[in-house]
Design a protein around this motif. Sequence first.
Motif, PDB file in Angstrom:
ATOM      1  N   ASP A   5       0.818  -1.224   0.000  1.00 27.49           N
ATOM      2  CA  ASP A   5       0.000   0.000   0.000  1.00 27.49           C
ATOM      3  C   ASP A   5       0.848   1.269   0.000  1.00 27.49           C
ATOM      4  O   ASP A   5       0.339   2.369   0.026  1.00 27.49           O
ATOM      5  N   GLY A   6       2.178   1.112  -0.022  1.00 28.78           N
ATOM      6  CA  GLY A   6       3.069   2.260  -0.091  1.00 28.78           C
ATOM      7  C   GLY A   6       3.570   2.767   1.250  1.00 28.78           C
ATOM      8  O   GLY A   6       4.414   3.649   1.307  1.00 28.78           O
ATOM      9  N   SER A   7       3.059   2.226   2.366  1.00 32.50           N
ATOM     10  CA  SER A   7       3.508   2.710   3.671  1.00 32.50           C
ATOM     11  C   SER A   7       4.892   2.146   3.995  1.00 32.50           C
ATOM     12  O   SER A   7       5.262   1.076   3.513  1.00 32.50           O
ATOM     13  N   PRO A   8       5.679   2.845   4.803  1.00 34.88           N
ATOM     14  CA  PRO A   8       7.028   2.384   5.163  1.00 34.88           C
ATOM     15  C   PRO A   8       6.971   1.017   5.844  1.00 34.88           C
ATOM     16  O   PRO A   8       6.011   0.704   6.540  1.00 34.88           O
ATOM     17  N   PHE A   9       8.028   0.245   5.664  1.00 31.91           N
ATOM     18  CA  PHE A   9       8.038  -1.110   6.162  1.00 31.91           C
ATOM     19  C   PHE A   9       9.473  -1.581   6.317  1.00 31.91           C
ATOM     20  O   PHE A   9      10.255  -1.474   5.378  1.00 31.91           O
ATOM     21  N   LEU A  10       9.821  -2.081   7.498  1.00 31.06           N
ATOM     22  CA  LEU A  10      11.117  -2.716   7.721  1.00 31.06           C
ATOM     23  C   LEU A  10      10.863  -4.214   7.688  1.00 31.06           C
ATOM     24  O   LEU A  10      10.129  -4.727   8.534  1.00 31.06           O
ATOM     25  N   MET A  29      16.012   4.105  12.803  1.00 26.16           N
ATOM     26  CA  MET A  29      14.909   4.818  12.154  1.00 26.16           C
ATOM     27  C   MET A  29      13.962   5.341  13.220  1.00 26.16           C
ATOM     28  O   MET A  29      13.990   4.895  14.361  1.00 26.16           O
ATOM     29  N   SER A  30      13.135   6.268  12.813  1.00 27.82           N
ATOM     30  CA  SER A  30      12.109   6.810  13.695  1.00 27.82           C
ATOM     31  C   SER A  30      10.784   6.789  12.949  1.00 27.82           C
ATOM     32  O   SER A  30      10.738   7.031  11.747  1.00 27.82           O
ATOM     33  N   HIS A  31       9.724   6.487  13.683  1.00 24.57           N
ATOM     34  CA  HIS A  31       8.387   6.499  13.079  1.00 24.57           C
ATOM     35  C   HIS A  31       7.438   7.281  13.974  1.00 24.57           C
ATOM     36  O   HIS A  31       7.329   6.986  15.157  1.00 24.57           O
ATOM     37  N   PRO A  32       6.743   8.258  13.413  1.00 24.76           N
ATOM     38  CA  PRO A  32       5.728   8.969  14.195  1.00 24.76           C
ATOM     39  C   PRO A  32       4.444   8.150  14.235  1.00 24.76           C
ATOM     40  O   PRO A  32       3.952   7.707  13.200  1.00 24.76           O
ATOM     41  N   GLY A  33       3.935   7.895  15.406  1.00 22.72           N
ATOM     42  CA  GLY A  33       2.677   7.165  15.530  1.00 22.72           C
ATOM     43  C   GLY A  33       2.866   5.726  15.940  1.00 22.72           C
ATOM     44  O   GLY A  33       3.970   5.265  16.216  1.00 22.72           O
ATOM     45  N   SER A  34       1.758   5.006  15.984  1.00 26.69           N
ATOM     46  CA  SER A  34       1.718   3.622  16.442  1.00 26.69           C
ATOM     47  C   SER A  34       2.363   2.689  15.417  1.00 26.69           C
ATOM     48  O   SER A  34       2.427   3.004  14.224  1.00 26.69           O
ATOM     49  N   ARG A  43       5.868  -2.035  10.776  1.00 28.04           N
ATOM     50  CA  ARG A  43       5.129  -1.141   9.878  1.00 28.04           C
ATOM     51  C   ARG A  43       4.246  -0.203  10.699  1.00 28.04           C
ATOM     52  O   ARG A  43       3.970  -0.464  11.862  1.00 28.04           O
ATOM     53  N   PRO A  44       3.802   0.876  10.085  1.00 25.53           N
ATOM     54  CA  PRO A  44       2.873   1.779  10.776  1.00 25.53           C
ATOM     55  C   PRO A  44       1.559   1.061  11.101  1.00 25.53           C
ATOM     56  O   PRO A  44       1.147   0.146  10.380  1.00 25.53           O
TER      57      PRO A  44
END
Length: 126
Positions: A5-10, A29-34, A43-44
């Motif tokens: 779906d295009g969202s960031p993913f490790l 890395m840093s991710h804003p949100g849950s 993943r987000p």
Amino acid sequence: MADPDGSPFLPRQVPIDGYGPRFFHFHNMSHPGSILALPSGIRPWTVERFADIDAAALAPILAEAERFELLFLGTGKDPAILKEPLKALLREAGLRFELMPTSAAAATYNVLLGEGRLVGAGLVAL
């Protein structure tokens, strides 16, 4: 990398290095949100508050349920209770789960991941 779906993913599980108001740090890395930390990777997660968790929010977890045994749900700052129909979905998928404040959930996830246990986490950002 990115999810379909295009969202960031490790594409692998790694420890959660840190967290703060509305963010998580992992693997430099840093991710804003849950976030979701599952066997397929990190993943987000669209959940902003624990009360937002519904069947759709659990769908990515349920899709991987056969790949791990224990799920930690980080509830944010405070303890919370998961609605019984949602508990039933997790149980039907064969998952054991624990609910605890996000700080405790992230720490416990890290310890068990480090021991090589088959764990996953859904962590609501503080």
